[in-house]
Design an enzyme around this catalytic site. Structure first.
Site, PDB file in Angstrom:
ATOM      1  N   TYR A   1      40.933  58.582  67.088  1.00  0.00           N
ATOM      2  CA  TYR A   1      41.685  57.347  67.327  1.00  0.00           C
ATOM      3  C   TYR A   1      40.857  56.312  68.088  1.00  0.00           C
ATOM      4  O   TYR A   1      41.189  55.139  68.132  1.00  0.00           O
ATOM      5  CB  TYR A   1      42.984  57.629  68.095  1.00  0.00           C
ATOM      6  CG  TYR A   1      44.009  58.432  67.304  1.00  0.00           C
ATOM      7  CD1 TYR A   1      43.774  58.782  65.983  1.00  0.00           C
ATOM      8  CD2 TYR A   1      45.197  58.839  67.878  1.00  0.00           C
ATOM      9  CE1 TYR A   1      44.699  59.522  65.254  1.00  0.00           C
ATOM     10  CE2 TYR A   1      46.132  59.580  67.157  1.00  0.00           C
ATOM     11  CZ  TYR A   1      45.866  59.922  65.843  1.00  0.00           C
ATOM     12  OH  TYR A   1      46.786  60.650  65.136  1.00  0.00           O
TER      13      TYR A   1
ATOM     14  N   LYS B   1      39.604  72.696  63.582  1.00  0.00           N
ATOM     15  CA  LYS B   1      39.303  72.860  62.152  1.00  0.00           C
ATOM     16  C   LYS B   1      37.813  73.207  62.084  1.00  0.00           C
ATOM     17  O   LYS B   1      37.017  72.523  61.425  1.00  0.00           O
ATOM     18  CB  LYS B   1      39.659  71.557  61.414  1.00  0.00           C
ATOM     19  CG  LYS B   1      39.625  71.636  59.918  1.00  0.00           C
ATOM     20  CD  LYS B   1      40.768  72.435  59.310  1.00  0.00           C
ATOM     21  CE  LYS B   1      40.605  72.505  57.797  1.00  0.00           C
ATOM     22  NZ  LYS B   1      41.495  73.497  57.172  1.00  0.00           N
TER      23      LYS B   1
ATOM     24  N   ASP C   1      45.649  73.841  60.034  1.00  0.00           N
ATOM     25  CA  ASP C   1      46.575  74.008  58.905  1.00  0.00           C
ATOM     26  C   ASP C   1      47.442  75.248  59.119  1.00  0.00           C
ATOM     27  O   ASP C   1      48.658  75.230  58.907  1.00  0.00           O
ATOM     28  CB  ASP C   1      45.830  74.056  57.564  1.00  0.00           C
ATOM     29  CG  ASP C   1      44.539  74.851  57.624  1.00  0.00           C
ATOM     30  OD1 ASP C   1      44.124  75.264  58.724  1.00  0.00           O
ATOM     31  OD2 ASP C   1      43.930  75.091  56.555  1.00  0.00           O
TER      32      ASP C   1
ATOM     33  N   ASP D   1      48.842  64.898  67.876  1.00  0.00           N
ATOM     34  CA  ASP D   1      49.820  63.898  67.456  1.00  0.00           C
ATOM     35  C   ASP D   1      50.763  64.523  66.426  1.00  0.00           C
ATOM     36  O   ASP D   1      51.991  64.430  66.518  1.00  0.00           O
ATOM     37  CB  ASP D   1      49.038  62.722  66.836  1.00  0.00           C
ATOM     38  CG  ASP D   1      49.907  61.500  66.635  1.00  0.00           C
ATOM     39  OD1 ASP D   1      51.094  61.552  66.972  1.00  0.00           O
ATOM     40  OD2 ASP D   1      49.381  60.492  66.117  1.00  0.00           O
TER      41      ASP D   1
ATOM     42  N   ASP E   1      54.778  66.442  67.032  1.00  0.00           N
ATOM     43  CA  ASP E   1      55.969  65.961  66.326  1.00  0.00           C
ATOM     44  C   ASP E   1      56.646  67.099  65.568  1.00  0.00           C
ATOM     45  O   ASP E   1      57.877  67.159  65.502  1.00  0.00           O
ATOM     46  CB  ASP E   1      55.608  64.822  65.364  1.00  0.00           C
ATOM     47  CG  ASP E   1      55.812  63.469  66.033  1.00  0.00           C
ATOM     48  OD1 ASP E   1      55.608  63.391  67.260  1.00  0.00           O
ATOM     49  OD2 ASP E   1      56.184  62.506  65.338  1.00  0.00           O
TER      50      ASP E   1
END
Ligand code: NAD
Length: 368
Positions: free
Chosen positions: A142, A193, A226, A250, A254
């Protein structure tokens, strides 16, 4: 404990309504425990823009730097959507996080038993859920450069962002997760990852190194993002503390928020280096659709204050008492409109705040 100063930033929409209920709780603890608080208020967001022409006044930053902790309501609303981006309410919040370098976002996902049927997942998957997502908040893709969109010689376009972390950035967020786990279930799962992205491979190595050096007493596991997304839905109770980078956090936070049933129930904390005041705020926004109607759920903000007690003031017993009061009120069947279920009693924002104070009072009387 010396007197602590809490800066209140009510903000916009339902922000002032839910913060007002939380100040009742702050006052109750000030009067009925060894904790002593002073409070002051400052402007942020759209209401700050309306009053002084900027969503993040210099006076607010100065007050924030002096506070021991900050309780924020919410910012934003349709009224300010057409403003230049630099003047929009959200800039106030981003400015605060940036100025205080709040690099650790802590989001508990706690499912109160009384609300277990309000989730889209089966009761047995989420009843008793108590996990925390620790998200790195000031680095990663970001903020990384180079970033942008360019038009190539053949007229096609190329968009690019950069995932970038330094080892100190990884170490400091991992430290937050290990310290947190030490006060809970002593388990950390670091999500990355590492099979595809070098930056997250480095993340994994640094987390492991810190663990081996300083936190060998905490059980550390690593998981690809994942798989973590899938496991959060399949069997969320396997986790205790999850630590991850800005983008993965992020998304995963959620997902985790939905495990608990309602946006109106979710607190959060954004923390920086020791000595920096933490910012505690509900996960939800300013809810302009229900603002001013005395129907907003104040529990996310009240639970954010419980996080403040725990993380900024090390007042663990008081934090437990406050969370127990919330649990009790829900078990009594009191519900604001957003969590209303058949057979329960619907209450207003004010009534919910009063009910929590009453539950605290009753628990105190019983213990005496
Ligand atoms: P929102 O979270 O404000 O509202 C989403 C839905 O949830 C609405 O239907 C709302 O009524 C409901 N809701 C939210 N909080 C509730 C509560 N405590 N009790 C009962 N119902 C509640 O999200 P949105 O509508 O997408 O955004 C509204 C404004 O808030 C926008 O300007 C957005 O930018 C801003 N926002 C601010 C923050 C923040 O201050 N941290 C976070 C998210 C959104």
């Amino acid at each position: 404990m010396p007197t602590k100063h809490i800066l209140l930033l009510p903000g916009d929409g339902i922000g002032p309504e839910v913060v007002a209920q939380t100040t009742k709780i702050i006052d109750w603890f000030g009067a009925n425990s060894e904790l002593k608080f002073t409070t002051s208020s400052a402007l942020i967001g759209g209401s700050a823009y309306d009053a002084v022409g900027t969503p993040f006044p210099a006076e607010t930053l100065a007050a924030a730097k002096k506070a021991d902790a900050i309780l924020l309501g919410a910012v934003g609303g349709h009224k300010w959507e057409s403003l230049d981006i630099s003047k929009r309410p959200e800039r106030g919040l981003l400015g605060l996080r940036k100025e205080l370098e709040l690099f650790a976002n802590i989001r508990p996902a706690l499912c109160f038993d009384a609300l277990a049927d309000a989730s889209t997942l089966k009761r047995e998957i989420i009843a008793g859920l108590d996990i925390v997502i620790v998200r790195e908040l000031t680095g990663g893709i970001y903020f990384g450069t180079p970033r942008g969109v360019e038009t190539l010689a053949d007229g096609t376009r190329r968009g690019f962002n950069t995932e970038v972390y330094t080892s100190p950035e990884v170490t400091r967020i991992a430290k937050v997760a290990f310290e947190l786990a030490a006060k809970r279930g002593s388990r950390v799962c670091s999500v990355d990852k590492a099979n595809v992205l070098e930056c997250t491979e480095m993340w994994r190595e640094e987390v492991q190194k810190l663990h081996d050096r300083e936190y060998a007493h905490i059980a550390l596991s690593h998981m690809y993002v994942d798989n973590a997304a899938m496991q959060l839905l399949r069997n969320p109770k396997q986790f205790d503390v999850v630590v991850t980078n800005n983008m993965f956090g992020d998304i995963l936070s959620d997902i985790a928020s939905q495990l608990t049933g309602s946006l109106g129930m979710l607190p959060s904390a954004s923390l920086g280096n020791p000595g920096t005041p933490g910012v505690y705020e509900p996960v939800h926004g300013s809810a302009p659709d229900i603002a001013g109607k005395n129907i907003a759920n104040p529990l996310a903000t009240i639970l954010s204050f419980a996080m403040m007690l725990r993380y900024s003031f090390a007042a663990l017993r008081e934090a437990d008492r406050l969370e127990a009061a919330v649990r009790q009120v829900l078990e009594q069947g009191l519900r604001t409109a957003d969590i209303m279920q058949p057979g329960m009693k619907q209450v207003s924002t004010h009534e919910m705040g009063d009910a929590i104070v009453k539950a605290l009072q009753q628990a105190q009387a019983l213990a005496a």
